[in-house]
Design a protein around this motif. Structure first.
Motif, PDB file in Angstrom:
ATOM      1  N   ALA A  58      -0.484  -0.197  11.009  1.00 60.22           N
ATOM      2  CA  ALA A  58      -0.666   0.933  11.931  1.00 60.22           C
ATOM      3  C   ALA A  58       0.145   2.135  11.465  1.00 60.22           C
ATOM      4  CB  ALA A  58      -0.255   0.526  13.348  1.00 60.22           C
ATOM      5  N   GLU A  59       1.394   1.884  11.033  1.00 63.32           N
ATOM      6  CA  GLU A  59       2.237   2.971  10.533  1.00 63.32           C
ATOM      7  C   GLU A  59       1.680   3.519   9.223  1.00 63.32           C
ATOM      8  OE1 GLU A  59       6.860   3.389  10.855  1.00 63.32           O
ATOM      9  OE2 GLU A  59       6.429   2.295   9.006  1.00 63.32           O
ATOM     10  N   PHE A  60       1.168   2.652   8.360  1.00 64.18           N
ATOM     11  CA  PHE A  60       0.576   3.112   7.108  1.00 64.18           C
ATOM     12  C   PHE A  60      -0.623   4.027   7.371  1.00 64.18           C
ATOM     13  CE2 PHE A  60      -2.747   2.570   3.887  1.00 64.18           C
ATOM     14  CZ  PHE A  60      -2.101   3.114   2.788  1.00 64.18           C
ATOM     15  N   LYS A  61      -1.500   3.630   8.273  1.00 65.07           N
ATOM     16  CA  LYS A  61      -2.689   4.432   8.566  1.00 65.07           C
ATOM     17  C   LYS A  61      -2.292   5.799   9.125  1.00 65.07           C
ATOM     18  CE  LYS A  61      -5.585   0.395   9.462  1.00 65.07           C
ATOM     19  NZ  LYS A  61      -6.262  -0.426  10.523  1.00 65.07           N
ATOM     20  N   GLU A  62      -1.318   5.805  10.029  1.00 66.70           N
ATOM     21  CA  GLU A  62      -0.859   7.062  10.634  1.00 66.70           C
ATOM     22  C   GLU A  62      -0.280   7.994   9.574  1.00 66.70           C
ATOM     23  OE1 GLU A  62       2.464   8.578  13.914  1.00 66.70           O
ATOM     24  OE2 GLU A  62       1.864   6.463  13.860  1.00 66.70           O
ATOM     25  N   ARG A  63       0.582   7.453   8.717  1.00 66.72           N
ATOM     26  CA  ARG A  63       1.198   8.284   7.687  1.00 66.72           C
ATOM     27  C   ARG A  63       0.181   8.739   6.640  1.00 66.72           C
ATOM     28  NH1 ARG A  63       7.197   6.262   5.925  1.00 66.72           N
ATOM     29  NH2 ARG A  63       8.087   6.024   8.008  1.00 66.72           N
ATOM     30  N   MET A  64      -0.765   7.859   6.339  1.00 60.29           N
ATOM     31  CA  MET A  64      -1.767   8.204   5.330  1.00 60.29           C
ATOM     32  C   MET A  64      -2.671   9.329   5.817  1.00 60.29           C
ATOM     33  SD  MET A  64      -2.371   7.237   2.292  1.00 60.29           S
ATOM     34  CE  MET A  64      -3.578   7.714   1.067  1.00 60.29           C
ATOM     35  N   LEU A  65      -3.033   9.286   7.096  1.00 58.26           N
ATOM     36  CA  LEU A  65      -3.836  10.375   7.656  1.00 58.26           C
ATOM     37  C   LEU A  65      -3.083  11.700   7.609  1.00 58.26           C
ATOM     38  CD1 LEU A  65      -5.453   8.579  10.737  1.00 58.26           C
ATOM     39  CD2 LEU A  65      -6.640   9.393   8.688  1.00 58.26           C
ATOM     40  N   ALA A  66      -1.792  11.638   7.954  1.00 57.16           N
ATOM     41  CA  ALA A  66      -0.967  12.855   7.904  1.00 57.16           C
ATOM     42  C   ALA A  66      -0.813  13.342   6.466  1.00 57.16           C
ATOM     43  CB  ALA A  66       0.399  12.582   8.527  1.00 57.16           C
ATOM     44  N   HIS A  67      -0.670  12.395   5.544  1.00 54.10           N
ATOM     45  CA  HIS A  67      -0.511  12.722   4.124  1.00 54.10           C
ATOM     46  C   HIS A  67      -1.773  13.402   3.583  1.00 54.10           C
ATOM     47  CE1 HIS A  67       1.056  12.159   0.047  1.00 54.10           C
ATOM     48  NE2 HIS A  67      -0.121  11.671  -0.323  1.00 54.10           N
ATOM     49  N   LEU A  68      -2.938  12.892   3.951  1.00 58.72           N
ATOM     50  CA  LEU A  68      -4.194  13.467   3.487  1.00 58.72           C
ATOM     51  C   LEU A  68      -4.448  14.839   4.114  1.00 58.72           C
ATOM     52  CD1 LEU A  68      -6.414  10.245   3.591  1.00 58.72           C
ATOM     53  CD2 LEU A  68      -5.557  11.428   1.544  1.00 58.72           C
ATOM     54  N   ALA A  69      -4.005  14.995   5.366  1.00 55.54           N
ATOM     55  CA  ALA A  69      -4.209  16.266   6.062  1.00 55.54           C
ATOM     56  C   ALA A  69      -3.423  17.395   5.428  1.00 55.54           C
ATOM     57  CB  ALA A  69      -3.840  16.113   7.525  1.00 55.54           C
TER      58      ALA A  69
ATOM     59  N   LEU B  30       0.816  -1.211   0.000  1.00 55.39           N
ATOM     60  CA  LEU B  30       0.000   0.000   0.000  1.00 55.39           C
ATOM     61  C   LEU B  30       0.852   1.264   0.000  1.00 55.39           C
ATOM     62  CD1 LEU B  30      -2.752  -1.141   2.524  1.00 55.39           C
ATOM     63  CD2 LEU B  30      -3.086  -0.657   0.096  1.00 55.39           C
ATOM     64  N   SER B  31       1.916   1.260   0.814  1.00 57.76           N
ATOM     65  CA  SER B  31       2.769   2.455   0.858  1.00 57.76           C
ATOM     66  C   SER B  31       3.493   2.665  -0.465  1.00 57.76           C
ATOM     67  CB  SER B  31       3.758   2.372   2.029  1.00 57.76           C
ATOM     68  OG  SER B  31       4.592   1.238   1.922  1.00 57.76           O
ATOM     69  N   ASP B  32       3.816   1.566  -1.175  1.00 56.55           N
ATOM     70  CA  ASP B  32       4.429   1.683  -2.499  1.00 56.55           C
ATOM     71  C   ASP B  32       3.493   2.389  -3.487  1.00 56.55           C
ATOM     72  OD1 ASP B  32       6.758   0.440  -1.772  1.00 56.55           O
ATOM     73  OD2 ASP B  32       6.280  -1.496  -2.664  1.00 56.55           O
ATOM     74  N   ALA B  33       2.183   2.213  -3.274  1.00 54.35           N
ATOM     75  CA  ALA B  33       1.194   2.758  -4.219  1.00 54.35           C
ATOM     76  C   ALA B  33       0.914   4.241  -4.002  1.00 54.35           C
ATOM     77  CB  ALA B  33      -0.099   1.966  -4.103  1.00 54.35           C
ATOM     78  N   VAL B  34       1.420   4.809  -2.898  1.00 55.90           N
ATOM     79  CA  VAL B  34       1.174   6.226  -2.604  1.00 55.90           C
ATOM     80  C   VAL B  34       2.475   6.996  -2.764  1.00 55.90           C
ATOM     81  CG1 VAL B  34       0.317   7.893  -0.918  1.00 55.90           C
ATOM     82  CG2 VAL B  34      -0.632   5.569  -0.960  1.00 55.90           C
ATOM     83  N   PRO B  35       2.630   7.784  -3.819  1.00 56.75           N
ATOM     84  CA  PRO B  35       3.874   8.524  -4.046  1.00 56.75           C
ATOM     85  C   PRO B  35       4.237   9.420  -2.862  1.00 56.75           C
ATOM     86  CG  PRO B  35       2.458   8.636  -5.977  1.00 56.75           C
ATOM     87  CD  PRO B  35       1.636   8.022  -4.884  1.00 56.75           C
ATOM     88  N   GLY B  36       5.493   9.300  -2.441  1.00 56.21           N
ATOM     89  CA  GLY B  36       5.987  10.167  -1.375  1.00 56.21           C
ATOM     90  C   GLY B  36       5.658   9.732   0.031  1.00 56.21           C
ATOM     91  N   LEU B  37       4.925   8.636   0.178  1.00 54.94           N
ATOM     92  CA  LEU B  37       4.529   8.215   1.533  1.00 54.94           C
ATOM     93  C   LEU B  37       5.691   7.579   2.284  1.00 54.94           C
ATOM     94  CD1 LEU B  37       1.983   8.230   3.334  1.00 54.94           C
ATOM     95  CD2 LEU B  37       1.608   5.854   2.636  1.00 54.94           C
ATOM     96  N   GLY B  38       6.530   6.853   1.578  1.00 55.90           N
ATOM     97  CA  GLY B  38       7.658   6.203   2.231  1.00 55.90           C
ATOM     98  C   GLY B  38       7.318   4.822   2.745  1.00 55.90           C
TER      99      GLY B  38
END
Length: 269
Positions: free
Chosen positions: A256-267, A242-250
């Protein structure tokens, strides 16, 4: 801490399972050992604890050659939890099972009682001290085996597929215990086919390939590098896919880490 040099082994003299196996285990590491079925993962660990003998090579602990040291003596610094832990238990209750190791080392009864009480408390099974081991759940049997290793002051703990066949609650509780022991300085080696556990819990992976070590490095390097994971019997865990599919997410080692970063990314958008 533990060094393996040029190990070769085969159950049939003319057919090696692996050869030229080399790696070093450092104190306090949390390591996954992975690879296809039959690649020699469990055999490697059986060699480390002395349940098998190599055809060639050397195993050293703290600079001492232990290649020919009997398993009974290695148990003073390496603990082993079988995939079916009831196979390593033979006493009438949990307390006496955990007491076997320190008793064999000649501790007094009061010392053994203190050691057992401490080991049971650290593994959260004090309430099971009078229980008959074969009647316990698999997760509880694993804790008895871990307590037995702690009672021997083991510095290294090896577990063979400890989460296979367990429900989510048992797996979560076991991983919490292993994290706690690792934080206390116990070195953990985990044989596992679970990619989420490998990525989320282990800082390093040793992957057995075609008759030797195919990869030895961080789990992030394993799952982000240009490797043919399928050839080694591995896949990327969902968090990495999933993180590979989101550019710049890392790189995300867990959901749990994916959800946290994704929320920050969307914000940020």
């Amino acid at each position: 801490m533990l060094e393996v040099n040029n190990l070769r082994f085969g159950y049939v003299p003319t057919m090696d399972i692996f050869r030229n196996v080399n790696f070093i285990i450092k104190e306090g590491e949390f390591i996954a050992i992975g690879g296809r079925n039959g690649c020699g993962k469990t055999t490697i660990t059986r060699l480390l604890v002395g349940l098998e003998s190599p055809a060639e090579g050397r195993i050293s602990y703290m600079g001492e050659d232990i290649t020919n040291m009997p398993a009974s003596k290695r148990g003073q610094f390496i603990g082993y939890v079988f995939q079916q832990p009831d196979r390593q238990m033979f006493r009438s209750n949990v307390a006496t099972e955990v007491a076997f190791g320190p008793e064999s080392l000649g501790y007094s009864k009061s010392e053994v009682d203190d050691i057992v009480a401490n080991a049971l408390e650290r593994t959260g099974i004090s309430h099971l001290r009078e229980a008959y081991p074969p009647t316990l759940r698999r997760g509880e049997k694993q804790r008895v085996a871990i307590a037995s290793a702690l009672a021997m002051q083991s510095k290294i703990l090896i577990l063979d597929e400890p989460t296979s066949g367990q429900d989510g609650k048992e797996t979560k509780e076991l991983l919490e215990l292993l994290r706690q022991l690792n934080a206390e300085g116990v070195t953990i080696l985990l044989i596992t086919h679970d990619m989420e556990i490998m990525a989320g819990e282990c800082s390093r992976a040793i992957i057995m390939g075609h008759q030797s070590v195919a990869f030895d490095g961080t789990t992030e390097e394993l799952f982000t590098g240009d490797y043919d994971l399928h050839d080694w019997g591995l896949t990327k865990p969902p968090s990495v896919e999933l993180s590979d599919a989101v550019p710049g997410l890392g790189y995300c080692k867990s959901m749990a880490e994916f959800k946290e970063r994704m929320l920050a990314h969307l914000a940020q958008k």
